[in-house]
Scaffold this motif. Structure first.
Motif, short mmCIF file in Angstrom:
data_model
loop_
_atom_site.label_atom_id
_atom_site.label_comp_id
_atom_site.label_asym_id
_atom_site.label_seq_id
_atom_site.Cartn_x
_atom_site.Cartn_y
_atom_site.Cartn_z
N PHE A 29 9.33 -5.92 3.07
CA PHE A 29 8.27 -5.42 3.94
C PHE A 29 7.01 -5.05 3.15
O PHE A 29 5.89 -5.29 3.60
CB PHE A 29 8.74 -4.23 4.78
N ARG A 30 7.16 -4.49 1.95
CA ARG A 30 6.00 -4.19 1.11
C ARG A 30 5.27 -5.48 0.71
O ARG A 30 4.04 -5.57 0.77
CB ARG A 30 6.41 -3.42 -0.14
N VAL A 31 6.02 -6.48 0.29
CA VAL A 31 5.43 -7.75 -0.14
C VAL A 31 4.75 -8.45 1.03
O VAL A 31 3.63 -8.95 0.91
CB VAL A 31 6.53 -8.65 -0.77
N TRP A 56 16.48 -5.20 -0.80
CA TRP A 56 15.63 -6.37 -0.53
C TRP A 56 14.76 -6.15 0.71
O TRP A 56 13.62 -6.60 0.75
CB TRP A 56 16.48 -7.63 -0.34
N LEU A 57 15.30 -5.48 1.71
CA LEU A 57 14.56 -5.32 2.96
C LEU A 57 13.30 -4.48 2.76
O LEU A 57 12.22 -4.88 3.20
CB LEU A 57 15.45 -4.71 4.04
N SER A 58 13.40 -3.36 2.09
CA SER A 58 12.21 -2.52 1.89
C SER A 58 11.20 -3.23 0.99
O SER A 58 10.00 -3.17 1.25
CB SER A 58 12.59 -1.14 1.34
N ILE A 101 0.00 -10.40 4.27
CA ILE A 101 -0.77 -10.38 5.52
C ILE A 101 -2.18 -9.87 5.27
O ILE A 101 -3.16 -10.44 5.75
CB ILE A 101 -0.03 -9.56 6.60
N GLU A 102 -2.30 -8.80 4.51
CA GLU A 102 -3.62 -8.25 4.17
C GLU A 102 -4.45 -9.27 3.40
O GLU A 102 -5.65 -9.43 3.64
CB GLU A 102 -3.47 -6.95 3.37
N SER A 103 -3.83 -9.97 2.46
CA SER A 103 -4.54 -10.99 1.67
C SER A 103 -5.07 -12.11 2.55
O SER A 103 -6.21 -12.56 2.37
CB SER A 103 -3.61 -11.57 0.60
N VAL A 104 -4.26 -12.56 3.48
CA VAL A 104 -4.69 -13.65 4.36
C VAL A 104 -5.80 -13.18 5.30
O VAL A 104 -6.78 -13.89 5.52
CB VAL A 104 -3.50 -14.26 5.12
#
Length: 154
Positions: free
Chosen positions: A13-15, A8-10, A20-23
């Motif tokens: 971070f990808r999601v 779940w952690l990796s 962040i890039e989308s915003v």
């Protein structure tokens, strides 16, 4: 045993990097068009407990079904946004009873496509990725009277 937080952690971070890039792109486009960004709903795979992401990806005692809807303050420094020139609304804005129907019902879906697809004829209600401010203004001019532009992906 695998890394703390497991798979779940990796994936989290990808999601989150994509969110962040989308915003960031959304704010740039909104600024170029003189519009207000409505932050979309985001999903998270790990919980935050005050600041750090906890090792188990869940706050102590939390019973989360993953993925789950993130709160904006899990992803972004809202206290900073409040003191900036950024114009934004939460994802619940368009479902609020306080928002007039004239805004809710004045929407246009814009499909954001790769430039090669755009150049090969996919032009109705579309916009190529990675446009300049000038190009964005020119392409979206025909929607100036539409209150909400909903982008497929940015």
């Amino acid at each position: 045993a695998g890394p703390k937080g497991g798979p779940w952690l990796s994936s989290h971070f990808r999601v989150i990097a994509h969110h962040i890039e989308s915003v960031r792109t959304g704010f740039a486009l909104a600024k170029a068009l003189g519009r207000t960004l409505i932050i979309p709903e985001f999903e998270c795979h790990c919980d935050r407990y005050w600041y750090p992401i906890v090792n188990t990806c869940r706050s102590p005692g939390a019973e989360l079904n993953r993925p789950f809807k993130c709160t904006l303050d899990m992803l972004f420094p809202l206290q900073v946004w409040g003191h900036s020139s950024l114009q934004w609304r939460e994802d619940s804005f368009l479902t609020s009873d306080k928002v007039p129907d004239e805004i809710k019902n004045s929407r246009q879906y814009i499909n954001v496509v790769e430039r090669s697809e755009y150049n090969n004829g996919a032009k109705e209600h579309t916009m190529p990725q990675y446009v300049s401010d000038k190009e964005a203004k020119e392409l979206m001019e025909k929607y100036k009277d539409v209150r909400v532009l909903e982008m497929s992906s940015i």
